[in-house]
Scaffold this active site. Structure first.
Site: not given
Lengths: 340, 340
Positions: B48-50, B82, B184, B225, B236
């Site tokens: 995860r994480g853009a 996503r 996170q 994002d 987020k």
């Protein structure tokens, strides 16, 4: 599933508390018969919620009188159980007004019973006054922590308003902040609203601003642990963030406050002692670690919402609005919020 | 304990991802060799994480080329993994720029490798620019979610700034929003900062306003994002609340944004598709229920912070400030933020 948060069983001299740490999974009651045990139940959050811990402490004094425990010592141990909610000191002050003149268990039991009954009456009055600001037809609320029957003797303050709106025939939806770290929203408020049949959705605490921006929310209702003379309000951590979300989106933000929670001896929110609790409440869920070993947490149990973010304070005598210093003073002078 | 978030193993055609769902407890790597498996790893948040999911998707296209999977189909399945982070579409657009002319695995591998290297260079440039707004001496940060090496190929965006400030000799303290529902901050950012020796404290998401009010905080740094053309920023869930806490307390609020995250085709935040995820992410912790059976949750994975709450957007080409429409346009026209 019905429950009772607090029950005094007079024939055995036992205070029966619903163990809220076990909810929503288990309905377990603890029977306590000494002031030390009652103080510990307040500290470890077997019972929580400012009005509930006030009445609990009052019965703690009754157990002391019945057991022949020194009342001054019992008062001190109960008073130290938690620092932020003023109802604890308020209730113990009320009891002290009795035992300094009549230390009998009979007199103290009568006073505690009266306070228990008064809490329910106060909550009903708060809900009744609140209906003036809850839309007719459909009403969508945002709520933080738990302020229902579990936080009081019965009905509750802010959650009592939501329940009352539902029972009045309004079409209610309640967004419930889950309220980290102890998840009183997800565990306790959801448990209550399920029983009452009130439609609700649990959300993480960080979601409030976006939900208010993108969906319809009519008003926020929260409880409080101490309201200062200027209207600044200490309540469960996350309340100030919720108030900011409301202000930025034009959503009215109401604090439901029994007058016993208003502490005119505390001038502003900066003077309120904010309890700092065990970092493991943040870092662990029961025995499951949520963070790596070696990481620390700062666990402040409450925050202070500045009065400027509060649309109104709903008391048993009506809704108080800014300027709070003047209007709270008038309230305590026995003048209703609307009287001259 | 060292780790690599994303590693391409060319001789076997395998993309090795650190399974972030198992952190911080376990360091487990998953080897993926098909675009479907890569897409699933993005959807289920193995990675995860853009920026990280952008590079992951690029390698997903490489696996397709190596396996002889139809590239158009692979692109579609990866693109749908996503919805909110624009880096995913950005990376796939970059890859499409290659495969529509040269569909060979060799060409696509070279492009993915270049994007991987570029991510690190971009993050270093972001951190270098950020030092202009980080106090010398001691610097106290507030941070949300995870934006470090685990969210990128290496170093990270906002967390990279905190790490860089620490490595520059500043006395750093970082308050880490735990970032419900997936934690996170508590799980991943704390894991990273422990390894780098950066002092930090995990806090619940509701604590930010009170901490900024009562303790010293120099600045907030968050990732993103998708940044719209007007500066509105999807990140987020909980970022908008953090920005409100910062604004109310006069704390500067910076978004660290690789230019690949800025989506000028999206005019405002209202046009950004916000992913709604499984309610059980809120209602369960692994297999432990947090709320009573029968309760529902609304689980929005992201929110949109209005540009008016953002002090500056830190890109690899410098720090962009309001008015964002004009200054972001200038940035993309190849003019630095300070050039005429």
């Amino acid at each position: 599933m019905a429950f009772r948060t607090i029950e005094w069983i007079d024939n055995t001299g036992v205070l029966r508390l619903l163990d809220q740490r076990r909810l929503p999974g288990q309905l377990v009651y603890l029977d306590l018969s000494t002031p030390d045990a009652v103080a510990e139940a307040i500290t470890n959050m077997t019972v929580r919620g400012a009005p509930a811990i006030g009445v609990t402490a009052a019965y703690g004094m009754v157990t002391a009188a019945r057991r022949g425990v020194d009342l001054r010592a019992a008062d001190a141990v109960l008073r130290a159980a938690r620092p932020t909610a003023v109802n604890l000191a308020w209730a113990l002050d009320q009891m002290r007004g009795i035992w300094t003149h009549d230390p009998s268990a009979l007199a103290l039991t009568a006073k505690a019973r009266a306070m228990e009954a008064e809490d329910i009456a106060v909550n009903r009055a708060i809900s009744a006054h609140a209906m003036a600001v809850v839309p007719q037809g459909s009403a969508t609320f945002f709520h933080h922590c738990n302020t229902g029957s579990l936080a009081t003797v019965d009905l509750g303050t802010a959650l009592g308003i939501i329940r009352t709106a539902h029972e009045s025939g309004r079409k209610v939806l309640a967004y419930l902040d889950e309220t980290r770290p102890r998840l009183q929203g997800a565990k306790l408020s959801a448990f209550e609203l399920l029983q009452y049949g009130v439609p609700h959705a649990v959300v993480v605490d960080g979601a409030s601003a976006h939900i208010m921006r993108t969906r319809h929310v009519d008003l926020c209702v929260v409880g409080c642990d101490r309201v200062a003379a200027n209207g600044d309000t200490a309540n469960k951590i996350g309340t100030y963030n919720l108030a900011l979300a409301a202000a930025d989106n034009g959503v009215p933000f109401y604090v439901a406050a029994p007058m016993s929670t208003i502490d005119r001896a505390t001038l502003t929110g900066a003077d309120i002692d904010i309890e700092e609790r065990d970092p493991d409440e943040v870092l662990m869920l029961d025995s499951t670690p949520l963070a790596p070993a070696g990481t620390t947490a700062l666990n402040l149990a409450f925050d202070v919402t500045p009065a400027r973010l509060i649309t109104g304070i709903i008391t048993e005598r009506g809704i108080i609005r800014a300027p709070y210093v003047e209007n709270l003073a008038r309230l305590f002078a026995g003048k209703g919020p609307g009287s001259p």
